[in-house]
Write an enzyme that holds these catalytic residues in place. Structure first.
Site, PDB file in Angstrom:
ATOM      1  CB  THR A 157      -0.855   0.012   1.286  1.00  0.00           C
ATOM      2  OG1 THR A 157      -1.704  -1.112   1.249  1.00  0.00           O
ATOM      3  CG2 THR A 157      -1.668   1.286   1.412  1.00  0.00           C
ATOM      4  NE  ARG A 170      -8.832  -7.261   2.536  1.00  0.00           N
ATOM      5  CZ  ARG A 170      -7.766  -6.462   2.551  1.00  0.00           C
ATOM      6  NH1 ARG A 170      -7.581  -5.580   1.611  1.00  0.00           N
ATOM      7  NH2 ARG A 170      -6.883  -6.546   3.529  1.00  0.00           N
ATOM      8  N   GLY A 219      -9.927  -3.230   2.895  1.00  0.00           N
ATOM      9  CA  GLY A 219      -8.867  -3.270   3.907  1.00  0.00           C
ATOM     10  C   GLY A 219      -8.859  -2.032   4.783  1.00  0.00           C
ATOM     11  CG  ASP A 220      -5.051  -0.954   6.354  1.00  0.00           C
ATOM     12  OD1 ASP A 220      -5.046  -1.682   5.335  1.00  0.00           O
ATOM     13  OD2 ASP A 220      -4.051  -0.301   6.716  1.00  0.00           O
ATOM     14  CB  THR A 266       2.138  -0.643   4.079  1.00  0.00           C
ATOM     15  OG1 THR A 266       2.143  -1.567   2.988  1.00  0.00           O
ATOM     16  CG2 THR A 266       3.418  -0.821   4.881  1.00  0.00           C
ATOM     17  N   GLY A 267       0.471  -3.233   4.709  1.00  0.00           N
ATOM     18  CA  GLY A 267       0.437  -4.607   5.202  1.00  0.00           C
ATOM     19  C   GLY A 267      -0.978  -5.114   5.324  1.00  0.00           C
ATOM     20  CG  HIS A 268      -1.527  -9.070   6.255  1.00  0.00           C
ATOM     21  ND1 HIS A 268      -0.657  -9.936   6.844  1.00  0.00           N
ATOM     22  CD2 HIS A 268      -1.432  -9.297   4.932  1.00  0.00           C
ATOM     23  CE1 HIS A 268      -0.073 -10.664   5.905  1.00  0.00           C
ATOM     24  NE2 HIS A 268      -0.520 -10.288   4.749  1.00  0.00           N
TER      25      HIS A 268
HETATM   26  N1  GLY Z   1      -3.126  -2.419   3.629  1.00  0.00           N
HETATM   27  C1  GLY Z   1      -3.834  -2.688   2.474  1.00  0.00           C
HETATM   28  C2  GLY Z   1      -4.861  -3.718   2.573  1.00  0.00           C
HETATM   29  O1  GLY Z   1      -4.822  -4.575   3.428  1.00  0.00           O
HETATM   30  O2  GLY Z   1      -5.754  -3.694   1.766  1.00  0.00           O
END
Ligand code: GLY
Length: 285
Positions: free
Chosen positions: A142, A170, A172-173, A193-195
């Protein structure tokens, strides 16, 4: 976040022209959004498991104005749609078909964002993956930008195509104010950035800014936020090795820091001494 030196350069130049941090972060996000080789943002982003490129983005200024789009298809620069949501509607967040309808009403052009390269990667993934959305630690780059304007005001932006081959729908953040981005002009700003699922769980970027408010440096605040995710992950009996999250933070004095779970995360900094790429420190050594 990441090797976005062309983006930080574009952001810096824009601030030299207009003086405004908000213009800078938008210009900085445009670079990866338009880059077909950047497979985690905008044009050329990897699609979801059904082959749709769906984009999330948000932007926030020093006054607390914020705009966001989630699950947006067919628009090359979601960051500018997020800015239009902020500036031209009474809302903060528009999603999916409604976000697209709004973008088209504002003159944004409808485009096919799936490149041959991304389509090929998706078709390869389909052969192996049995249609299961699998979390992996590689594809999560991201783009987040934090900038100080000429008057010292702070702004932030965040843009992504999200997790590769995710479930359709879906989010994300990255488009969530307080999770993937937060700006407080009294204190500073953070982006992630990341999950996204892990960042959302701790309202990550709001947490980083609040930790700075309590006196932590940007570096210490990023470290503490990552440690919250580490603890939660362990408490939930999940394997930390499957997770990557990185935060960057900037305070009003121009101090910055970053921290992440796994090695390999870096970020670009452009100040009066030039443009440099910095490797972030990390937890899992
Ligand atoms: N950080 C980006 C996502 O999980 O979509």
């Amino acid at each position: 976040t990441w090797k976005n030196e062309k983006g930080t350069q574009a952001g810096y130049q824009k601030i030299m022209e207009t003086g405004k941090a908000l213009d800078g972060v938008e210009a900085g996000a445009w670079v990866p959004e338009a880059d077909p080789n950047e497979t985690t943002v905008g044009y050329g982003g990897y699609p979801d498991r059904d082959g749709h490129v769906t984009l999330d983005a948000c932007i926030m200024d020093h006054l607390g104005n914020a705009g966001s789009v989630t699950f947006l298809e067919h628009i090359m620069h979601p960051i500018s749609v997020a800015r239009a949501v902020m500036e031209k509607t009474p809302h903060v967040m528009l999603s999916g078909a409604g976000a697209l309808e709004f973008a088209l009403s504002q003159g944004f052009k409808k485009q096919d964002l799936l490149t041959e390269k991304s389509k090929k990667a998706w078709l390869e993934w389909k052969k192996q993956a049995k249609y299961e959305p699998k979390v992996n630690i590689e594809r999560h780059d991201t783009i987040g930008l934090l900038e100080l304007g000429k008057a010292g005001e702070i702004a932030g932006a965040c843009s992504t195509s999200g997790m590769a081959f995710k479930m359709h729908g879906r989010v994300g953040d990255s488009p969530i104010i307080g999770a993937g981005l937060y700006v407080d002009n009294e204190i500073g700003a953070a982006t992630a950035t990341g999950h996204g699922e892990e960042v959302i769980r701790i309202a990550g970027c709001h947490l980083v800014v609040e930790l700075m408010r309590q006196g932590k440096s940007p570096q210490q605040a990023c470290e503490e936020a990552v440690m919250r995710i580490v603890k939660l992950t362990q408490n939930r009996n999940k394997n930390l090795k499957d997770i990557q999250v990185g935060f960057i933070a900037l305070d009003k004095q121009g101090n910055y820091g970053a921290y992440c779970i796994q090695g390999g995360f870096n970020y670009a900094v452009n100040d009066n001494s030039g443009n440099k790429l910095i490797d972030s420190d990390y937890f899992l050594k």
